[in-house]
Design a protein around this motif. Sequence first.
Motif, PDB file in Angstrom:
ATOM      1  N   ASN A 340      -5.626  65.711 -54.441  1.00 24.80           N
ATOM      2  CA  ASN A 340      -6.502  64.722 -53.827  1.00 24.80           C
ATOM      3  C   ASN A 340      -6.283  64.672 -52.317  1.00 24.80           C
ATOM      4  O   ASN A 340      -5.532  65.478 -51.753  1.00 24.80           O
ATOM      5  N   ARG A 341      -6.934  63.725 -51.657  1.00 26.56           N
ATOM      6  CA  ARG A 341      -6.862  63.641 -50.204  1.00 26.56           C
ATOM      7  C   ARG A 341      -5.427  63.374 -49.721  1.00 26.56           C
ATOM      8  O   ARG A 341      -4.993  63.929 -48.705  1.00 26.56           O
ATOM      9  N   THR A 345      -3.452  65.903 -47.148  1.00 29.04           N
ATOM     10  CA  THR A 345      -2.975  65.563 -45.801  1.00 29.04           C
ATOM     11  C   THR A 345      -1.474  65.798 -45.673  1.00 29.04           C
ATOM     12  O   THR A 345      -0.997  66.265 -44.629  1.00 29.04           O
ATOM     13  N   ILE A 407     -11.519  65.857 -51.808  1.00 28.35           N
ATOM     14  CA  ILE A 407     -11.141  64.748 -50.937  1.00 28.35           C
ATOM     15  C   ILE A 407     -12.175  63.637 -50.922  1.00 28.35           C
ATOM     16  O   ILE A 407     -11.978  62.623 -50.260  1.00 28.35           O
TER      17      ILE A 407
END
Length: 756
Positions: A340-341, A345, A407
Amino acid sequence: MADAKSGQIRSGLKDWEQRVGRLRPAQSVVWIPAVAIALIVSIWVAAIVRIQTEGREARVTAAASTVELASSFSAHIAKTVHDADMVVRWVKFEYERSPATFDLAAYDQRGMISADTALQVTIVGPNGDVLQTTTPGGKQVNLSDRRHFLIHQANPEAGLYISQPVLGRVSNQWTLQFTRRLNNPDGSFAGVVVVSENPDFLTDGFYNLDTLGPRGMLAVISDNGYLLSRRTGLGKASPVGPPAAAYRELVGAKGRVFSDPVDHVRRFVTYRHISQYPVAVIVGLSERDALAGYQHAKVLYLVMAAVISVLLLTAAGFITVMMGKLQGLAETDSLTGLPNRHLLTQTLRRRMDATGPSSRLAMLYIDLDNFKKINDTLGHKTGDELLLKVAHRLADVVGKERLLARIGGDEFVILVEDDNAARKAGDLADVVIKAFERPFVMRGNSYLICVSIGIAVHRNAVDNEFGLLTQADLAMYAAKETGKPANVSQHCTYTPALSERALHDIERHQELQYAIINREFSLEYQPIVSLDGELRGVEALVRWRHPTKGVLQPAEFIPFAESSGFIVQIGEFVLEQACQDFREWQDTDPRPLTLSINVSPVQLTTGNVVRAVTRCLNDYMIEPDRLQLEVTETVVLDESALVRTRLEALRRAGVKILLDDFGTGYSSLSNLVNLSIDGVKIDRHFTRGVPAKKASSAMLTHLIGLTRDLGLSLVIEGVETQQQVAWLSRFGDVTVQGFYFSKPVPATALPIARAA
């Protein structure tokens, strides 16, 4: 049922997650999908290159065949016309030498009159009565109403005249009539000599018919606007058909492909005019027949490439699945099982720190075009099913060696680490686009999905993970701007210019807002005149008097105004101000002038242009037919019900709709017959070549004639020289617009009568 299917999808997803293993892929298998992708790209490049090469060769061969066939056919027609003309000339000479002793029947019996295809030779007297004919027992008829008789009677210099196919009154057969004028010794009209030919022989008599194939075409047309004979495939020729004007687009063709205006078969066409006679030939070979061999080869190449690609992808995917690791649920997307996001990151930050600003790290930001429409129309369950299939397909393309994350709703990210990450990312984007050329099958239906891909490369030490995501997002929107309107997938690589453009767009957005509030827009008017300079109307043109940049032309701000929606407010200002100025002119100038105003497509789709126009007509008491709204070809050809309804409402109100810049878009001449318009403005592109360029002159001549025949008003733009004015004068009363007469000027500088 739907819940059960959703459960099956979820169950299949869990199994897929366990097999794929979405944490960091093992570095030892990076070469497997890389080699597979490289091989697939090589195979498809080789197949496409070979297909393109064979396609070009097949088309060149077909075009050359039509040129060669047209040369032979024109020689056949020239000989046929020459033979008939020799008979006409001989009879004319003998008759004029001694009308009293000339006996046509006797000459015919002695074999002194010969032509391979002549059906009949006739002498017509000065009053139209048949004096002599080679048809035994021919009845006495009067031919004074025939076109060839009238032409020769009126014009001593007419020479050889070839009529359109007619039913002979003496022979009772379809004939082409080759005629010349008969003169008395003092030069006065003594009648006409007529040689009647079988029109079918023009095409049926061609010795090389087998070359045409089952869908080929031969046609003979006269410079006088008649179809003389036409034959398609192995059928019989016909003297009945459309006028030569139907073949206007084929004139001058040399091996080009056209859709036949009669039977709509696509053919390679060559046009050839016979220099010594007023006729031309058209030869067409069916595109389908000519390219049949190439099409079979193309299918074979594509099937072979597809099978090999599927095998390679299956093998690479199987190995990647077996080598994967299970990704933690806390760091995965709940629907697709992808990172996922948050995990993206974190991973991006670590890899940026590890590689530094060395251009070894790149990101692909992938967005599905029109996903919201599918989601809203088919439901969220179908949307979720589509996202799962997209995730599967992207995983197959990317492999385990690169991080693939979801995302957002329909947004996916791929990380690329390589010595030349920018190039690798571009290659991977091409592979992704290629993968999305296959449809997605959901619930028994197939859906083709296009993607927009933005690429960002880590080059600057000051970049962080969020900055790189922003850069890729900007590049993705740049790709969407070019790809989505054309309904194709597209990718774009980030450059600093995109950030500058985004900042510039924000600034321009603010500037336009302030310009509308502060009324920084003004109007200039360009006169629309006759060739002698008489004012017939004006076109309103908007200008932006920028406080720091000076006067800006429409091209500098109208496109952005349309994309941002400000064009609706600007358009309403132009309409209001122009109508106000026009009202003042009507009070002082009695001439029936017209006011032309450009209307943007955005005004027709998002603004209430009908209400605005109606209000201005009423407020300023302007006669509706004096107001002309200029729209582009894309607006008139728009098939949406909303645009059609608003255009029809404007026309019902009495307002004239003009097609602006005709010839620069997608319209053909045939479209003019079906479009709901009142007039045409011919683009300056055609005028620029007049009179030096024959093609421009010929096209403009046909356009003028066509619009007049259709009853449309016509304005010719771009008249800038005296030579153009002199050339246009041949068409009589023509309305023009251009710098030769006047550039756009303020309202006070127009040649409008002013009240004392």
